[in-house]
Motif scaffolding. Structure first.
Motif, PDB file in Angstrom:
ATOM      1  N   LEU A   7      -7.044   1.583  29.331  1.00  0.00           N
ATOM      2  CA  LEU A   7      -6.849   0.896  30.209  1.00  0.00           C
ATOM      3  C   LEU A   7      -8.323   1.114  31.069  1.00  0.00           C
ATOM      4  CD1 LEU A   7      -6.335   2.320  33.136  1.00  0.00           C
ATOM      5  CD2 LEU A   7      -4.098   1.924  32.391  1.00  0.00           C
ATOM      6  N   VAL A   8      -8.670   0.022  31.959  1.00  0.00           N
ATOM      7  CA  VAL A   8      -9.794   0.189  32.764  1.00  0.00           C
ATOM      8  C   VAL A   8      -9.019   0.104  34.299  1.00  0.00           C
ATOM      9  CG1 VAL A   8     -11.720  -1.053  33.983  1.00  0.00           C
ATOM     10  CG2 VAL A   8     -11.269  -1.170  31.389  1.00  0.00           C
ATOM     11  N   PHE A   9      -9.699   1.306  35.142  1.00  0.00           N
ATOM     12  CA  PHE A   9      -9.217   1.262  36.457  1.00  0.00           C
ATOM     13  C   PHE A   9     -10.514   1.354  37.305  1.00  0.00           C
ATOM     14  CE2 PHE A   9      -9.468   5.716  35.412  1.00  0.00           C
ATOM     15  CZ  PHE A   9      -9.901   6.307  36.275  1.00  0.00           C
ATOM     16  N   ARG A  10     -10.385   1.260  38.684  1.00  0.00           N
ATOM     17  CA  ARG A  10     -11.486   1.470  39.579  1.00  0.00           C
ATOM     18  C   ARG A  10     -10.854   2.548  40.454  1.00  0.00           C
ATOM     19  NH1 ARG A  10     -15.095  -2.821  40.055  1.00  0.00           N
ATOM     20  NH2 ARG A  10     -14.700  -4.698  38.869  1.00  0.00           N
ATOM     21  N   ASP A  11     -12.098   3.334  40.809  1.00  0.00           N
ATOM     22  CA  ASP A  11     -11.817   4.664  41.701  1.00  0.00           C
ATOM     23  C   ASP A  11     -11.728   3.949  43.054  1.00  0.00           C
ATOM     24  OD1 ASP A  11     -14.507   4.116  42.808  1.00  0.00           O
ATOM     25  OD2 ASP A  11     -15.051   5.836  41.202  1.00  0.00           O
ATOM     26  N   LEU A  12     -11.421   4.616  44.028  1.00  0.00           N
ATOM     27  CA  LEU A  12     -11.637   4.567  45.652  1.00  0.00           C
ATOM     28  C   LEU A  12     -12.690   3.658  45.837  1.00  0.00           C
ATOM     29  CD1 LEU A  12     -12.246   7.281  48.082  1.00  0.00           C
ATOM     30  CD2 LEU A  12     -12.986   7.421  45.701  1.00  0.00           C
ATOM     31  N   TYR A  13     -13.894   3.711  45.521  1.00  0.00           N
ATOM     32  CA  TYR A  13     -15.115   2.904  45.625  1.00  0.00           C
ATOM     33  C   TYR A  13     -15.359   1.559  44.987  1.00  0.00           C
ATOM     34  CZ  TYR A  13     -15.913   7.484  48.208  1.00  0.00           C
ATOM     35  OH  TYR A  13     -15.968   8.288  49.372  1.00  0.00           O
ATOM     36  N   GLY A  14     -14.756   1.486  43.703  1.00  0.00           N
ATOM     37  CA  GLY A  14     -14.873   0.534  42.972  1.00  0.00           C
ATOM     38  C   GLY A  14     -15.426   0.513  41.516  1.00  0.00           C
ATOM     39  N   ASN A  15     -15.973   1.967  41.260  1.00  0.00           N
ATOM     40  CA  ASN A  15     -16.561   2.254  40.098  1.00  0.00           C
ATOM     41  C   ASN A  15     -15.472   1.815  38.922  1.00  0.00           C
ATOM     42  OD1 ASN A  15     -19.290   3.174  41.043  1.00  0.00           O
ATOM     43  ND2 ASN A  15     -17.839   4.511  42.055  1.00  0.00           N
ATOM     44  N   ARG A  16     -15.858   1.361  37.899  1.00  0.00           N
ATOM     45  CA  ARG A  16     -14.969   1.219  36.733  1.00  0.00           C
ATOM     46  C   ARG A  16     -15.140   2.193  35.787  1.00  0.00           C
ATOM     47  NH1 ARG A  16     -15.871  -3.752  33.709  1.00  0.00           N
ATOM     48  NH2 ARG A  16     -13.583  -4.179  33.629  1.00  0.00           N
ATOM     49  N   TRP A  17     -13.914   2.680  35.355  1.00  0.00           N
ATOM     50  CA  TRP A  17     -13.668   3.793  34.588  1.00  0.00           C
ATOM     51  C   TRP A  17     -12.694   3.252  33.395  1.00  0.00           C
ATOM     52  CZ3 TRP A  17     -14.305   9.221  35.926  1.00  0.00           C
ATOM     53  CH2 TRP A  17     -14.760   9.497  37.158  1.00  0.00           C
ATOM     54  N   ASP A  18     -13.042   3.911  32.168  1.00  0.00           N
ATOM     55  CA  ASP A  18     -11.995   3.750  31.082  1.00  0.00           C
ATOM     56  C   ASP A  18     -11.070   5.011  31.094  1.00  0.00           C
ATOM     57  OD1 ASP A  18     -12.539   1.341  30.077  1.00  0.00           O
ATOM     58  OD2 ASP A  18     -13.414   2.171  28.139  1.00  0.00           O
ATOM     59  N   LEU A  19      -9.858   4.618  30.890  1.00  0.00           N
ATOM     60  CA  LEU A  19      -8.795   5.889  30.777  1.00  0.00           C
ATOM     61  C   LEU A  19      -8.500   5.818  29.411  1.00  0.00           C
ATOM     62  CD1 LEU A  19      -7.059   8.039  32.014  1.00  0.00           C
ATOM     63  CD2 LEU A  19      -5.142   6.394  32.384  1.00  0.00           C
ATOM     64  N   ILE A  20      -8.634   6.858  28.498  1.00  0.00           N
ATOM     65  CA  ILE A  20      -8.438   6.861  27.209  1.00  0.00           C
ATOM     66  C   ILE A  20      -7.628   7.972  26.782  1.00  0.00           C
ATOM     67  CG2 ILE A  20      -9.554   6.747  24.911  1.00  0.00           C
ATOM     68  CD1 ILE A  20     -11.920   5.965  26.507  1.00  0.00           C
ATOM     69  N   GLU A  21      -6.366   7.716  26.010  1.00  0.00           N
ATOM     70  CA  GLU A  21      -5.920   8.820  25.058  1.00  0.00           C
ATOM     71  C   GLU A  21      -6.070   8.664  23.876  1.00  0.00           C
ATOM     72  OE1 GLU A  21      -1.476  10.232  25.697  1.00  0.00           O
ATOM     73  OE2 GLU A  21      -1.462   8.731  24.011  1.00  0.00           O
ATOM     74  N   PRO A  22      -6.942   9.377  23.015  1.00  0.00           N
ATOM     75  CA  PRO A  22      -7.447   9.167  21.620  1.00  0.00           C
ATOM     76  C   PRO A  22      -6.422   8.988  20.713  1.00  0.00           C
ATOM     77  CG  PRO A  22      -8.716  10.983  23.060  1.00  0.00           C
ATOM     78  CD  PRO A  22      -7.543  10.601  23.848  1.00  0.00           C
TER      79      PRO A  22
END
Length: 128
Positions: free
Chosen positions: A110-125
């Motif tokens: 899934l894609v989430f944003r940190d407290l500043y708005g940067n986009r991250w992928d959270l991945i469980e391989p």
């Protein structure tokens, strides 16, 4: 041989960033050294010792880039062993979840944003 040592992440405030990345992602504070004139050398690390240098934005162009260091694209990729627990931790920390978890050939993501708005992928391989 060359190895990537750190990746800089522009932040508004050192302490709020340390708090958020510690609570939301479980990163630990590895270094916090005063360098004078309000500047600090702040490094947070994941459980494997990979680090982010938290760089407080000061100049107008730096401030404008906080939360958009990758032009709106996902710029950070975080692998986890327990997707549900990580998602719960992100929700508790107030991360912005942009989409429902989905399953891809490479794993759950899934894609989430940190407290500043940067986009991250959270991945469980996916299991190999």
């Amino acid at each position: 041989m060359m190895r990537l040592s750190l990746v800089a992440l522009l932040v508004r405030d050192y302490d709020e960033a340390i708090d958020w990345f510690s609570s939301a992602l479980g990163f630990r504070l590895a270094s916090d050294e005063d360098q004078g004139v309000g500047k600090r050398w702040v490094v947070i690390e994941d459980s494997a010792g990979r680090g982010l240098l938290l760089a407080r934005a000061r100049k107008p162009d730096e401030l404008a880039a906080v939360g958009n260091q990758h032009g709106g694209r996902v710029g950070f990729f975080l692998e986890v062993d327990d997707f549900a627990a990580a998602l719960e931790r992100l929700n508790s920390a107030g991360a912005t979840i942009e989409e429902e978890p989905r399953t891809e050939p490479y794993g759950k993501v899934l894609v989430f944003r940190d407290l500043y708005g940067n986009r991250w992928d959270l991945i469980e391989p996916a299991a190999s």
